[in-house]
Design an enzyme around this catalytic site. Structure first.
Site: not given
Ligand code: TYD
Length: 139
Positions: A59
């Site tokens: 993303h």
């Molecule tokens: P995401 O940012 O997509 O993680 P990565 O880039 O490491 O794969 O986040 C994963 C999940 O966690 C998504 O459902 C959103 C949630 N999330 C939160 O609730 N709070 C946060 O601060 C972050 C970074 C993610």
């Protein structure tokens, strides 16, 4: 508006040194908002329980600035934006990777025991994520 988008994109990711204070008891690493990493952070989160097969990211963020520090193990962070691609291998807590807004990121090639800390400029807001390649291409 277009001007803001251009300004965001013109910033490039960069590595910076984490200040390390060493004495016979061990080492203390410090990162301060603004003066060390160029922005103030409102949020700290971390990635743990990773496997060598884990792939994260996939993303971009419209406005969020982030700083990645691999506290233990290693991670490869691939970034794409503004017509350029970057590949960073973090495997020392003494380096911090600054990621400006607008970069599509992939995190992979974790070592088994990796622990990755992230400082973020804003609170969590799902509406400022870009999670589809289609949306990213026209951002
Ligand atoms: P995401 O940012 O997509 O993680 P990565 O880039 O490491 O794969 O986040 C994963 C999940 O966690 C998504 O459902 C959103 C949630 N999330 C939160 O609730 N709070 C946060 O601060 C972050 C970074 C993610």
């Amino acid at each position: 508006m277009r001007k803001n988008v251009d300004k965001i994109y013109q910033e490039i990711p960069r590595l910076t040194d984490v200040k390390m204070i060493r004495d016979p008891r061990g080492a203390l690493g410090v990162v301060e908002g603004v003066k060390d990493i160029g922005f103030n952070f409102k949020r700290f989160y971390f990635l743990t329980d990773l496997s060598e097969m884990s792939e994260r990211g996939g993303h971009a963020h419209k406005t969020l600035r982030q700083c990645f520090i691999c506290l233990r193990g290693g991670v490869t962070i691939s970034l794409e934006g503004w017509g350029a691609s970057y590949n960073f291998r973090l495997e020392s807590c003494e380096k911090a990777l600054m990621v400006p807004p607008g970069y599509w990121r992939e995190l992979k090639e974790f070592d088994g025991e990796s622990l990755v800390a992230v400082l973020a400029s804003e609170h969590y807001d799902e509406s400022e994520y870009i999670r589809s390649r289609e949306e990213f291409e026209i951002f």
